[in-house]
Design an enzyme around this catalytic site. Structure first.
Site, PDB file in Angstrom:
ATOM      1  N   CYS A 248       9.054  11.488  -0.330  1.00 32.01           N
ATOM      2  CA  CYS A 248       7.670  10.819  -0.770  1.00 32.01           C
ATOM      3  C   CYS A 248       6.956  11.666  -1.914  1.00 32.01           C
ATOM      4  CB  CYS A 248       6.873  10.887   0.568  1.00 32.01           C
ATOM      5  SG  CYS A 248       7.534  10.118   1.865  1.00 32.01           S
TER       6      CYS A 248
ATOM      7  N   HIS B 107      -0.467  10.006  -1.405  1.00 34.40           N
ATOM      8  CA  HIS B 107       0.982   9.357  -0.781  1.00 34.40           C
ATOM      9  C   HIS B 107       0.293   8.659   0.590  1.00 34.40           C
ATOM     10  CE1 HIS B 107       4.483   8.160   1.131  1.00 34.40           C
ATOM     11  NE2 HIS B 107       4.375   9.147   1.946  1.00 34.40           N
TER      12      HIS B 107
ATOM     13  N   ASN C 269       4.550   2.569   4.342  1.00 33.22           N
ATOM     14  CA  ASN C 269       4.777   3.804   3.535  1.00 33.22           C
ATOM     15  C   ASN C 269       6.085   3.321   2.601  1.00 33.22           C
ATOM     16  OD1 ASN C 269       5.906   6.297   2.942  1.00 33.22           O
ATOM     17  ND2 ASN C 269       5.874   7.300   4.902  1.00 33.22           N
TER      18      ASN C 269
HETATM   19  O1  UT7 Z   1       6.242  10.080   4.560  1.00 27.94           O
HETATM   20  C1  UT7 Z   1       6.327  10.569   5.710  1.00 27.94           C
HETATM   21  C2  UT7 Z   1       6.624   9.633   6.963  1.00 27.94           C
HETATM   22  N1  UT7 Z   1       6.392   9.925   8.265  1.00 27.94           N
HETATM   23  C3  UT7 Z   1       5.103   9.850   8.696  1.00 27.94           C
HETATM   24  O2  UT7 Z   1       4.139   9.750   8.049  1.00 27.94           O
HETATM   25  C4  UT7 Z   1       4.896  10.073  10.139  1.00 27.94           C
HETATM   26  C5  UT7 Z   1       3.797  10.822  10.448  1.00 27.94           C
HETATM   27  N2  UT7 Z   1       3.425  10.622  12.046  1.00 27.94           N
HETATM   28  C6  UT7 Z   1       2.745   9.445  12.609  1.00 27.94           C
HETATM   29  O3  UT7 Z   1       2.094   8.776  11.635  1.00 27.94           O
HETATM   30  C7  UT7 Z   1       2.505   9.226  13.970  1.00 27.94           C
HETATM   31  O4  UT7 Z   1       3.133  10.224  14.512  1.00 27.94           O
HETATM   32  C8  UT7 Z   1       3.191   8.075  14.331  1.00 27.94           C
HETATM   33  C9  UT7 Z   1       2.244   6.834  13.730  1.00 27.94           C
HETATM   34  C10 UT7 Z   1       4.626   8.018  14.145  1.00 27.94           C
HETATM   35  C11 UT7 Z   1       3.361   7.955  15.931  1.00 27.94           C
HETATM   36  O5  UT7 Z   1       1.823   7.911  16.285  1.00 27.94           O
HETATM   37  P1  UT7 Z   1       1.708   9.014  17.762  1.00 27.94           P
HETATM   38  O6  UT7 Z   1       0.253   8.953  17.950  1.00 27.94           O
HETATM   39  O7  UT7 Z   1       1.997  10.388  17.189  1.00 27.94           O
HETATM   40  O8  UT7 Z   1       2.665   8.390  18.676  1.00 27.94           O
HETATM   41  P2  UT7 Z   1       3.610   9.267  19.449  1.00 27.94           P
HETATM   42  O9  UT7 Z   1       4.879   9.352  18.854  1.00 27.94           O
HETATM   43  O10 UT7 Z   1       3.264  10.410  20.355  1.00 27.94           O
HETATM   44  O11 UT7 Z   1       3.894   8.263  20.550  1.00 27.94           O
HETATM   45  C12 UT7 Z   1       3.137   7.904  21.710  1.00 27.94           C
HETATM   46  C13 UT7 Z   1       3.569   6.437  22.561  1.00 27.94           C
HETATM   47  C14 UT7 Z   1       4.879   6.737  23.173  1.00 27.94           C
HETATM   48  O12 UT7 Z   1       5.061   6.288  24.273  1.00 27.94           O
HETATM   49  P3  UT7 Z   1       4.943   7.144  25.790  1.00 27.94           P
HETATM   50  O13 UT7 Z   1       5.954   8.142  25.605  1.00 27.94           O
HETATM   51  O14 UT7 Z   1       3.426   7.634  25.534  1.00 27.94           O
HETATM   52  O15 UT7 Z   1       5.193   6.300  26.836  1.00 27.94           O
HETATM   53  C15 UT7 Z   1       5.873   6.107  22.094  1.00 27.94           C
HETATM   54  O16 UT7 Z   1       7.089   5.716  22.606  1.00 27.94           O
HETATM   55  O17 UT7 Z   1       3.682   5.169  21.776  1.00 27.94           O
HETATM   56  C16 UT7 Z   1       5.108   4.822  21.766  1.00 27.94           C
HETATM   57  N3  UT7 Z   1       5.417   4.044  20.608  1.00 27.94           N
HETATM   58  C17 UT7 Z   1       5.044   2.809  20.335  1.00 27.94           C
HETATM   59  N4  UT7 Z   1       4.600   2.048  20.851  1.00 27.94           N
HETATM   60  C18 UT7 Z   1       4.598   0.838  20.417  1.00 27.94           C
HETATM   61  C19 UT7 Z   1       6.033   4.676  19.513  1.00 27.94           C
HETATM   62  N5  UT7 Z   1       6.242   3.802  18.532  1.00 27.94           N
HETATM   63  C20 UT7 Z   1       5.667   2.709  18.949  1.00 27.94           C
HETATM   64  C21 UT7 Z   1       5.515   1.359  18.458  1.00 27.94           C
HETATM   65  N6  UT7 Z   1       5.168   0.411  19.024  1.00 27.94           N
HETATM   66  N7  UT7 Z   1       5.828   0.949  17.305  1.00 27.94           N
END
Ligand code: UT7
Length: 326
Positions: A112, A252, A282
């Site tokens: 990125c 970004h 993104n």
């Molecule tokens: O250029 C760099 C690229 N990467 C990034 O910028 C990523 C940076 N990180 C983030 O933006 C966030 O961490 C995410 C948006 C990716 C995820 O948000 P989060 O609040 O950190 O969620 P999490 O990964 O802790 O997941 C929470 C829950 C999980 O379920 P359980 O284990 O609590 O039951 C995940 O399985 O949300 C679930 N989950 C989803 N649910 C519905 C993960 N992805 C999804 C989804 N839809 N797409």
């Protein structure tokens, strides 16, 4: 005296994929995606919209705005991690598409931060060869690099390209004022993508699930805010400027929550910040030049202002650039 941006351009695939459409692909919901990321739609490349084709189209727009002929380009850099071929570079394909016959061309892999690091390279090139014109592009089709069964990643990314033509200016005011970048290879495993499996059995990488994005979202979140904050404050220290001097910030576009945290820490008013992640998702190296494009026309021509670009990404790479424009 210094390097200025003479023109910018962008190109987005025509197909829009909404969060609702994603609901039929993976177990997710529009509400989850909006509240966790701010993303509503993203663009997905189709036939005739490979990375180099999007890049070439963005480049043509930028050349037109800059009123620079493709043959005047001496250096052509494409920041990308999703070229349709590993070799030759996407940049060489773009060179051929636009007719930049006098250029030397290469790709820059900084995820990125690809466009930002390219801008830094282009600035240094122009300062040592003041007659030259440089074309820096950020272009991605990450739709070809995500695992469409992995809801953690496939909802985040989108395709697109943005470009900037750089040249030298004798005006001591308008220029790239400073840059401040850093990579932390110790954090490589927060975000990565394998190659195709090795053809040399002795050099096989174990557990290679294929060439798609693997990510530790939560950890990235923490490091992203800190890395961007450090890049910006480091740059202020170098240049003697402060957040109050900044008129426009083009970050970004990864996620609204990350950006909100950053804006809070910087205490910069929201109106000064270009936000488009809701429309494009993104787009990795393309996101900052797409921000330039979306911000065009917001100021009367000739209005002097200071802009800051800031990014983070796989590597773990981060950086910021201050520019005086107008
Ligand atoms: O250029 C760099 C690229 N990467 C990034 O910028 C990523 C940076 N990180 C983030 O933006 C966030 O961490 C995410 C948006 C990716 C995820 O948000 P989060 O609040 O950190 O969620 P999490 O990964 O802790 O997941 C929470 C829950 C999980 O379920 P359980 O284990 O609590 O039951 C995940 O399985 O949300 C679930 N989950 C989803 N649910 C519905 C993960 N992805 C999804 C989804 N839809 N797409």
């Amino acid at each position: 005296m210094g390097t200025i941006i003479l023109g910018t351009g962008s190109c987005l695939p025509s197909r829009v994929m909404s969060n609702v459409e994603l609901e039929s692909i993976v177990d997710t919901s529009d509400e989850w995606i909006r509240t966790r990321t701010g993303i509503e739609n993203r663009r997905i490349g189709g036939t005739g919209e490979k990375t180099y084709q999007l890049a070439a189209s963005a480049a043509r727009n930028a050349l037109e705005m800059a009123q620079v002929d493709a043959e005047e380009i001496k250096l052509l850099v494409v920041g990308t991690v999703s070229s349709h071929m590993l070799m030759p570079s996407c940049a060489c394909y773009v060179q051929n598409e636009i007719g930049a016959a006098s250029a030397f061309a290469y790709d820059l892999n900084a995820a990125c931060c690809g466009f930002l690091y390219g801008l830094d390279a282009g600035d240094r090139y122009v300062r040592t060869d003041t007659q030259s014109k440089v074309l820096i592009i950020g272009a991605e089709t990450l739709s070809s690099r995500v695992n469409w069964q992995d809801r953690n990643t496939c909802i985040l990314f989108g395709d697109g390209a943005g470009a900037a033509v750089l040249g030298h200016s004798d005006n001591s005011e308008r220029k790239i004022i400073g840059t401040n970048h850093r990579s932390d290879g110790g954090l490589w495993d927060l975000l990565y993508m394998h190659n195709a499996p090795s053809q040399n059995p002795d050099l096989l990488v174990e557990d290679n699930p294929g060439a798609h994005i693997i990510m530790e979202g939560r950890e990235i979140f923490k490091h992203a805010v800190k890395a961007m904050e450090e890049a910006i404050f480091g740059l202020f220290k170098k240049t003697g400027l402060s957040i109050d001097d900044v008129d426009v910030m083009i970050p970004h576009q990864a996620n609204f929550r990350i950006l909100n945290k950053l804006l809070e820490r910087l205490e910069i008013p929201r109106e000064k910040v270009v936000l488009n992640v809701m429309h494009y998702g993104n787009t990795s190296a393309a996101s900052i030049p797409l921000g330039y494009w979306d911000n065009r026309g917001k100021f009367e021509p000739g209005t002097s202002r200071i802009e800051i670009d800031v990014a983070f990404g796989a590597g773990f790479a981060s950086g910021a650039i201050l520019r005086r424009v107008g």
